[in-house]
Design an enzyme around this catalytic site. Structure first.
Site, PDB file in Angstrom:
ATOM      1  NE  ARG A  34     -26.090 -13.198  -9.540  1.00  0.00           N
ATOM      2  CZ  ARG A  34     -25.205 -12.257  -9.164  1.00  0.00           C
ATOM      3  NH1 ARG A  34     -23.943 -12.344  -9.517  1.00  0.00           N
ATOM      4  NH2 ARG A  34     -25.597 -11.242  -8.408  1.00  0.00           N
ATOM      5  CD  GLU A  78     -22.205 -18.701  -7.037  1.00  0.00           C
ATOM      6  OE1 GLU A  78     -21.620 -18.780  -8.123  1.00  0.00           O
ATOM      7  OE2 GLU A  78     -22.315 -17.642  -6.384  1.00  0.00           O
ATOM      8  CG  HIS A  87     -19.919 -15.127  -6.672  1.00  0.00           C
ATOM      9  ND1 HIS A  87     -21.254 -15.416  -6.855  1.00  0.00           N
ATOM     10  CD2 HIS A  87     -19.799 -13.810  -6.996  1.00  0.00           C
ATOM     11  CE1 HIS A  87     -21.902 -14.339  -7.264  1.00  0.00           C
ATOM     12  NE2 HIS A  87     -21.028 -13.342  -7.347  1.00  0.00           N
TER      13      HIS A  87
HETATM   14  P1  NAP Z   1     -26.087  -3.823 -16.528  1.00  0.00           P
HETATM   15  O1  NAP Z   1     -25.418  -2.497 -16.626  1.00  0.00           O
HETATM   16  O2  NAP Z   1     -27.559  -3.880 -16.279  1.00  0.00           O
HETATM   17  O3  NAP Z   1     -25.726  -4.626 -17.854  1.00  0.00           O
HETATM   18  C1  NAP Z   1     -26.349  -5.825 -18.187  1.00  0.00           C
HETATM   19  C2  NAP Z   1     -26.181  -6.068 -19.700  1.00  0.00           C
HETATM   20  O4  NAP Z   1     -26.741  -7.348 -20.020  1.00  0.00           O
HETATM   21  C3  NAP Z   1     -26.865  -5.050 -20.570  1.00  0.00           C
HETATM   22  O5  NAP Z   1     -25.993  -4.740 -21.626  1.00  0.00           O
HETATM   23  C4  NAP Z   1     -28.102  -5.779 -21.116  1.00  0.00           C
HETATM   24  O6  NAP Z   1     -28.418  -5.252 -22.406  1.00  0.00           O
HETATM   25  C5  NAP Z   1     -27.582  -7.216 -21.186  1.00  0.00           C
HETATM   26  N1  NAP Z   1     -28.655  -8.210 -21.098  1.00  0.00           N
HETATM   27  C6  NAP Z   1     -29.667  -8.279 -20.201  1.00  0.00           C
HETATM   28  N2  NAP Z   1     -30.451  -9.320 -20.474  1.00  0.00           N
HETATM   29  C7  NAP Z   1     -29.941  -9.936 -21.562  1.00  0.00           C
HETATM   30  C8  NAP Z   1     -30.330 -11.073 -22.332  1.00  0.00           C
HETATM   31  N3  NAP Z   1     -31.410 -11.785 -22.039  1.00  0.00           N
HETATM   32  N4  NAP Z   1     -29.556 -11.405 -23.396  1.00  0.00           N
HETATM   33  C9  NAP Z   1     -28.462 -10.693 -23.718  1.00  0.00           C
HETATM   34  N5  NAP Z   1     -28.048  -9.601 -23.029  1.00  0.00           N
HETATM   35  C10 NAP Z   1     -28.777  -9.235 -21.960  1.00  0.00           C
HETATM   36  O7  NAP Z   1     -25.449  -4.695 -15.370  1.00  0.00           O
HETATM   37  P2  NAP Z   1     -23.963  -4.635 -14.757  1.00  0.00           P
HETATM   38  O8  NAP Z   1     -23.908  -3.632 -13.678  1.00  0.00           O
HETATM   39  O9  NAP Z   1     -22.976  -4.540 -15.868  1.00  0.00           O
HETATM   40  O10 NAP Z   1     -23.899  -6.093 -14.062  1.00  0.00           O
HETATM   41  C11 NAP Z   1     -24.116  -7.232 -14.830  1.00  0.00           C
HETATM   42  C12 NAP Z   1     -24.204  -8.480 -13.970  1.00  0.00           C
HETATM   43  O11 NAP Z   1     -22.914  -8.885 -13.557  1.00  0.00           O
HETATM   44  C13 NAP Z   1     -24.979  -8.393 -12.669  1.00  0.00           C
HETATM   45  O12 NAP Z   1     -26.376  -8.424 -12.862  1.00  0.00           O
HETATM   46  C14 NAP Z   1     -24.469  -9.609 -11.918  1.00  0.00           C
HETATM   47  O13 NAP Z   1     -25.250 -10.739 -12.255  1.00  0.00           O
HETATM   48  C15 NAP Z   1     -23.060  -9.787 -12.471  1.00  0.00           C
HETATM   49  N6  NAP Z   1     -22.022  -9.481 -11.463  1.00  0.00           N
HETATM   50  C16 NAP Z   1     -21.211 -10.468 -11.022  1.00  0.00           C
HETATM   51  C17 NAP Z   1     -20.235 -10.183 -10.088  1.00  0.00           C
HETATM   52  C18 NAP Z   1     -19.308 -11.240  -9.595  1.00  0.00           C
HETATM   53  O14 NAP Z   1     -18.836 -11.140  -8.488  1.00  0.00           O
HETATM   54  N7  NAP Z   1     -18.997 -12.244 -10.381  1.00  0.00           N
HETATM   55  C19 NAP Z   1     -20.092  -8.897  -9.590  1.00  0.00           C
HETATM   56  C20 NAP Z   1     -20.933  -7.921 -10.059  1.00  0.00           C
HETATM   57  C21 NAP Z   1     -21.898  -8.221 -11.001  1.00  0.00           C
HETATM   58  P3  NAP Z   1     -29.903  -5.356 -23.028  1.00  0.00           P
HETATM   59  O15 NAP Z   1     -30.830  -4.847 -21.978  1.00  0.00           O
HETATM   60  O16 NAP Z   1     -29.845  -4.528 -24.270  1.00  0.00           O
HETATM   61  O17 NAP Z   1     -30.106  -6.807 -23.338  1.00  0.00           O
HETATM   62  C1  8YV Z   2     -21.284  -9.967  -4.790  1.00  0.00           C
HETATM   63  C2  8YV Z   2     -22.181  -9.872  -7.184  1.00  0.00           C
HETATM   64  O1  8YV Z   2     -20.432 -11.042  -4.550  1.00  0.00           O
HETATM   65  O2  8YV Z   2     -22.717  -7.574  -7.236  1.00  0.00           O
HETATM   66  C3  8YV Z   2     -23.012  -8.724  -7.619  1.00  0.00           C
HETATM   67  O3  8YV Z   2     -23.964  -8.945  -8.387  1.00  0.00           O
HETATM   68  O4  8YV Z   2     -22.349 -10.955  -7.637  1.00  0.00           O
HETATM   69  C4  8YV Z   2     -21.078  -9.657  -6.236  1.00  0.00           C
HETATM   70  O5  8YV Z   2     -20.558  -8.369  -6.292  1.00  0.00           O
HETATM   71  C5  8YV Z   2     -22.597 -10.342  -4.252  1.00  0.00           C
HETATM   72  O6  8YV Z   2     -23.667  -9.547  -4.594  1.00  0.00           O
HETATM   73  C6  8YV Z   2     -22.509 -10.361  -2.736  1.00  0.00           C
HETATM   74  O7  8YV Z   2     -23.309 -11.344  -2.293  1.00  0.00           O
END
Ligand code: NAP
Ligand code: 8YV
Length: 320
Positions: free
Chosen positions: A233, A262, A280
């Site tokens: 994010r 954004e 994004h």
């Molecule tokens: P997840 O499985 O919950 O993994 C999150 C990781 O972050 C865990 O390893 C957690 O470990 C760590 N974490 C949480 N808080 C933290 C902190 N304060 N300091 C350091 N590490 C921390 O989540 P995921 O499914 O992999 O998704 C992660 C994130 O990716 C989503 O929440 C979203 O914001 C982002 N995302 C972006 C897109 C995009 O389009 N760009 C798409 C999908 C997801 P600990 O709990 O041990 O700290």
């Molecule tokens: C999507 C994301 O773009 O899954 C997330 O956390 O950031 C992206 O996969 C978003 O959620 C759709 O608005």
């Protein structure tokens, strides 16, 4: 025949999703309402379900205007724009779409790193401008092979990124709040990890707990040869500090899919050829968005059937 429950849809959905939703719910699209306040006053009490996405979330004033709300199904895994703790306190279940997007977002992270490191965008411009023919070969770039890659947040997507890195002979290291049982070195201190890394890939959740985790100290530790990739994010990176470091050559480059405000992106980044910018789109392929849409609707269908859900967020696992 019993009336279909009322579903409020916040933000656009695909035709495929709308087809499923209209079969099971009386659908109200908030974005189609000319006067959203008047609409909420007239229909807020009837609405029991909300469908939203990671970007729009559910504003506290909207949640408060829905006294009979029971479920919020969010299209996306990150739910920092929804107060899940407040929802759980009201007995509202929040669901999201974990795992179905891991591969896509992991691929996007590597695509960003490789594009910056191998100068994909400036090299493309070099060819298009006729400079290859006029001036000869483009400048050399930096290899992605054999690098130390620091993953900030080794969760579902972070692990998918680590899995891919074996092919590139990377040394994978990671930082999170707690260590995991994995064969990679854990750093409790993010700045120390940044100092040891060639590339930092940020894939934590957003929200207050991670705000400006990537601060000036971390950026300076990564250094003038280092590359920062952010697919988490925008709030996780201190954008002002990052732009300043890039401008002053204290940071080598950046691959960015997400931004603090954004779709507004700092215009200073537009002229930098060591930066790759994406709007994004980490999960934005037809295939992955279809899987996310299906899971978003599946959660609503299952809740309608027996009150349970498939992928509730951790705060809401005891509801339903
Ligand atoms: P997840 O499985 O919950 O993994 C999150 C990781 O972050 C865990 O390893 C957690 O470990 C760590 N974490 C949480 N808080 C933290 C902190 N304060 N300091 C350091 N590490 C921390 O989540 P995921 O499914 O992999 O998704 C992660 C994130 O990716 C989503 O929440 C979203 O914001 C982002 N995302 C972006 C897109 C995009 O389009 N760009 C798409 C999908 C997801 P600990 O709990 O041990 O700290
Ligand atoms: C999507 C994301 O773009 O899954 C997330 O956390 O950031 C992206 O996969 C978003 O959620 C759709 O608005």
């Amino acid at each position: 025949m019993t009336a279909k429950p009322d579903l409020l849809v916040i933000g656009g959905v695909t035709e495929r999703m709308m087809g499923r939703l209209t079969a099971e719910f009386t659908v109200h699209a908030l974005y189609d309402q000319p006067d959203q306040g008047a609409f909420m006053a007239a229909h807020g009490t009837a609405i029991t379900a909300v469908l939203t996405n990671g970007h729009d979330g559910l504003r506290p004033d909207l949640m408060a205007a829905l006294p009979n709300l029971k479920i919020v199904s969010s299209y996306g895994v990150g739910y920092d724009a929804i107060d899940a703790t407040a929802a759980a306190e009201r007995g509202i279940v929040v669901t999201h779409t974990p795992n179905v997007l891991n591969d896509e977002v992991a691929n996007t992270a590597l695509l960003l790193w490789f594009s910056v490191s191998r100068r994909l965008v400036p090299n493309d411009a070099y060819v298009r401008a006729g400079r290859w023919e006029a001036e000869g070969n483009a400048p050399l770039s930096r290899s992605v092979q054999g690098r130390t890659v620091g993953i900030v947040g080794l969760g579902r997507i972070g692990q998918a990124i680590a899995d891919r890195l074996a092919v590139f002979d990377s040394t994978v290291v990671y930082h999170s709040r707690s260590p995991r049982d994995v064969p990679y070195r854990y750093y409790a201190d993010l700045t120390e990890m940044a100092g040891d890394s060639d590339v930092l890939i940020c894939i934590t959740p957003g929200g207050a707990g991670t705000r400006h985790l990537i601060n000036r100290d971390v950026i300076d530790a990564l250094g003038s040869e280092g590359i920062l990739v952010n697919v988490s994010r925008g709030s996780v990176v201190d954008e002002t500090a990052m732009v300043q470091a890039l401008r002053e050559g204290r940071l080598g480059g950046a691959g960015l899919d997400v931004f603090e405000a954004e779709p507004r992106v700092p215009s200073e980044l537009f002229d930098m050829d060591n930066v790759v910018l994406q709007p994004h789109v980490g999960s934005a392929t037809h295939e992955t968005r279809q899987a996310m849409g299906d899971l978003t609707c599946d959660n609503l269908s299952q809740w309608l059937g027996d009150g349970s859900t498939i992928t509730p967020v951790p705060e809401c696992r005891n509801i339903g």
